[in-house]
Each structure stands twice: as structure tokens, then as C-alpha cells.
Design a protein around this motif. Structure first.
Motif, mmCIF file in Angstrom:
data_model
loop_
_atom_site.group_PDB
_atom_site.id
_atom_site.type_symbol
_atom_site.label_atom_id
_atom_site.label_comp_id
_atom_site.label_asym_id
_atom_site.label_seq_id
_atom_site.Cartn_x
_atom_site.Cartn_y
_atom_site.Cartn_z
ATOM 1 N N GLU A 22 0.824 -1.208 0.000
ATOM 2 C CA GLU A 22 0.000 0.000 0.000
ATOM 3 C C GLU A 22 0.861 1.263 0.000
ATOM 4 O O GLU A 22 0.510 2.265 -0.625
ATOM 5 C CB GLU A 22 -0.927 0.011 1.228
ATOM 6 C CG GLU A 22 -2.081 -0.961 1.146
ATOM 7 C CD GLU A 22 -1.634 -2.418 1.287
ATOM 8 O OE1 GLU A 22 -0.612 -2.657 1.963
ATOM 9 O OE2 GLU A 22 -2.295 -3.295 0.709
ATOM 10 N N ASP A 32 0.455 4.122 -2.922
ATOM 11 C CA ASP A 32 0.071 5.476 -2.546
ATOM 12 C C ASP A 32 0.956 6.521 -3.212
ATOM 13 O O ASP A 32 0.601 7.698 -3.251
ATOM 14 C CB ASP A 32 0.139 5.621 -1.020
ATOM 15 C CG ASP A 32 -0.756 6.726 -0.507
ATOM 16 O OD1 ASP A 32 -1.783 7.010 -1.152
ATOM 17 O OD2 ASP A 32 -0.437 7.315 0.540
ATOM 18 N N SER A 59 -5.849 8.169 1.792
ATOM 19 C CA SER A 59 -4.992 8.867 2.753
ATOM 20 C C SER A 59 -5.010 10.369 2.497
ATOM 21 O O SER A 59 -5.466 10.830 1.443
ATOM 22 C CB SER A 59 -3.559 8.355 2.634
ATOM 23 O OG SER A 59 -3.020 8.719 1.364
ATOM 24 N N ALA A 85 -3.593 11.177 -0.663
ATOM 25 C CA ALA A 85 -4.543 11.047 -1.764
ATOM 26 C C ALA A 85 -5.341 12.332 -1.950
ATOM 27 O O ALA A 85 -5.639 12.731 -3.087
ATOM 28 C CB ALA A 85 -5.482 9.869 -1.508
ATOM 29 N N ARG A 93 -5.969 3.406 -3.977
ATOM 30 C CA ARG A 93 -5.514 3.719 -2.627
ATOM 31 C C ARG A 93 -6.463 3.174 -1.556
ATOM 32 O O ARG A 93 -6.215 3.363 -0.365
ATOM 33 C CB ARG A 93 -5.386 5.233 -2.461
ATOM 34 C CG ARG A 93 -4.242 5.862 -3.260
ATOM 35 C CD ARG A 93 -4.266 7.365 -3.092
ATOM 36 N NE ARG A 93 -2.968 7.975 -3.329
ATOM 37 C CZ ARG A 93 -2.613 8.560 -4.465
ATOM 38 N NH1 ARG A 93 -3.462 8.589 -5.472
ATOM 39 N NH2 ARG A 93 -1.414 9.104 -4.585
#
Length: 318
Positions: free
Chosen positions: A163, A167, A246, A249, A285
């Protein structure tokens, strides 16, 4: 100092160059140019033979940039990407020999075939725009765009991207197969020579840098910012989501929206820019819960429901 009109004319010519090589993929080409203008990176998840390499080569030729390609495999080492210091007896010193990452456009083919250690070597380059070798920093050329590909079908001998690395990619999309008419036109356009051979540079690194600065200056209203924040926060609160988008993001969606608005010839971001880009910026994401996936939930359908539940900001006339 060249005007914004001159830069927009150059970006239109780049767009035409790419469309001459990859037929019928206007939206995907605009996504690639959005990443370039926003200073982001792209993950292309697609089956072989859909034109990924041709697309990125056409972009490199259009901006008079250096192009390098890395074919990933389990034997690839981090130093094969970043470079290595070699001892030169005449100089009686170690000299740094840069790796393929020292380029403007880097194609990392089948990134999920590289080991996790090698994949992590790309993180510093993607995020910090430099690499570290023997304790020394080596800045990357500007502009720097990394486009990584992975095959969604063949999982044998692959290493799933964690991840943290997913990201780092601003956008994730696929080219897909062309329709019947477009495939016929493709055959005719390559009957004698490939259109890639006829592409000439229409911009240089200084112009691309100026475009990136102008894209950052695109206005985004406070109401649109609040709209973006509401969307990303909704992905974290959705009952079918294990891990939502996140804060990185959120920033990526803002930057991409500015660049996309600039690409459309506007000096401001509108909610439709956010709606168009959200699935490409946020989709990779998010981690959905297994029971939600079994019920048919996808990142796309989740984002559709999120947008339906959030009020679209409307400009009030004074």
C-alpha cells in the motif's frame, strides 16, 4: 518568458502526437498529461500489447526528453535501478555510475515482477526526486515521470505492490483494447511505417517546467477543496472499506484537478474535474473489505455512491 497561450499550444501538439500513435484513447492520454503537469507518477495495469510502451516513448520524443526502460524480474537489484559506485584505479577513487532512473521518462515494465526490496528503491526517486548512493544525494533530471506497468492476469512469480508504494502513484488506469473500427485504423496507419517515427519534439524541459508551475497556479475555490476533502473522508467512513484514501490522496486529487483544469484551458477547477479524476486517483488507494467485495462492491461503485451522497458546490452569483 513565454505566455500561457504558447504553452497551451505546445501541450495541444503533444496531445496530437500521442493521439497519432495511440488511436481512440483520448481520455487516457489526457490522464497521462495530467500526471506530467502535476508532477505525479502513473501505474498502468493492463494486458500486454495495448500500446503502453509506444505511448510513453511518444511522450518522451514530444518533450525532447531522455527515455529509459527497466524490464523487471526477480533478479533485478536496487543498484540496477539507482546506479552504483565503481572504483577507478587511475583516479584512485570511487566514481558514481548512474542507473536508468537518471532520466526524464522512466518506464518500469512489469513492476510487480521485481522483489519488494527492489520496488522500494523506487520510493525515494518517486517521492523525493533524488536518489542516495554511498551517502550522497543525486538529484533526478526535471521533469521526471515514472510510468510503471503490471499485468492483471499473470500473477505467477510476482510480488504485490504494498500500500505504501501504491500510494506514491498519483494515477492508476488502463488503456484496454481498441474497438473494432479503431483497430482497423491502427493497422492502416502502420501499413508502411510506425507513426512514432514521425514524431518531433514540440517542447523542452524548460517549457514543461513552466507548464507545471502554471498548473500549480490554477485557482481552486474553498468550496471545491471542501468537496474533495468530503469525498476522501467518505471513503474512510464507508462500512465496506477496510482502508480509505490517505491525506496524500487528498493532496494528489487537488494537484491532479488543477493540472486537468489547466489541460482543458481553464484557470480554475470545477467539480466535474474532481468527479472525472477521483476513480483514477483514489481507486488504487482503497482496500475494500472481503465481504463487501463478495457483495459486488468495487472502488468505482463505491465512489459513485460517495458522489451521490455529497452535495456538489454551486457558485453563488454576487
Amino acid at each position: 518568458m513565454e505566455s500561457a497561450a504558447v504553452h497551451l499550444q505546445a501541450i495541444r501538439q503533444i496531445e496530437r502526437n500521442l493521439e497519432a500513435c495511440i488511436l481512440g484513447k483520448t481520455s487516457e492520454i489526457q490522464l497521462l498529461l495530467t500526471a506530467l503537469l502535476a508532477g505525479g507518477h502513473v501505474l498502468l495495469e493492463d494486458v500486454p500489447g495495448t500500446g503502453k510502451t509506444v505511448l510513453i516513448k511518444a511522450l518522451a520524443k514530444s518533450i525532447h526528453g531522455q527515455f529509459r526502460r527497466i524490464q523487471c524480474n526477480p533478479d533485478l537489484l536496487p543498484t540496477d535501478i539507482t546506479g552504483v559506485s565503481i572504483y577507478h584505479p587511475k583516479q584512485e577513487a570511487f566514481m558514481f555510475r548512474p542507473g536508468p532512473v537518471m532520466t526524464n521518462i522512466l518506464l518500469v515494465d512489469e513492476i510487480n515482477r521485481a522483489t519488494t526490496k527492489t520496488q522500494s528503491a523506487l520510493l525515494e526517486a518517486m517521492e523525493e526526486r533524488h536518489i542516495t548512493a554511498d551517502g550522497e544525494l543525486h538529484p533526478l533530471p526535471s521533469p521526471f515521470l515514472l510510468l510503471a506497468t503490471q499485468n492483471p492476469i499473470d500473477f505467477e512469480g510476482t510480488y504485490t505492490l504494498p500500500e505504501a508504494q501504491l500510494d506514491r502513484f498519483m494515477l492508476k488506469f488502463s488503456l484496454g483494447y481498441p474497438d473494432e473500427a479503431t483497430e482497423q485504423r491502427m493497422i492502416m496507419s502502420q501499413a508502411r511505417r510506425h507513426p512514432l517515427e514521425d514524431i518531433e519534439a514540440v517542447a523542452d524541459s524548460e517549457q514543461i517546467y513552466a507548464m507545471q508551475q502554471q498548473a500549480r497556479d490554477v485557482h481552486i475555490d474553498d468550496a471545491v477543496v471542501a468537496y474533495i476533502v468530503a469525498v476522501t473522508r467518505a471513503t474512510r467512513e464507508h462500512p465496506g472499506v477496510f482502508l480509505g484514501a490517505s491525506p496524500r490522496a487528498t493532496l494528489a486529487l487537488v494537484q491532479a484537478s488543477k493540472a486537468y483544469a489547466y489541460l482543458q484551458g481553464r484557470s480554475f477547477v470545477i467539480p466535474d474535474d474532481v468527479k472525472f479524476l477521483a476513480r483514477y486517483v483514489l481507486g488504487h488507494r482503497m482496500i475494500l473489505k472481503s465481504e463487501a467485495i463478495m457483495d459486488g462492491l468495487t472502488a468505482g461503485s463505491l465512489l459513485d455512491s460517495v458522489f451521490q451522497s455529497i452535495r456538489v458546490p454551486v457558485r453563488l452569483e454576487k
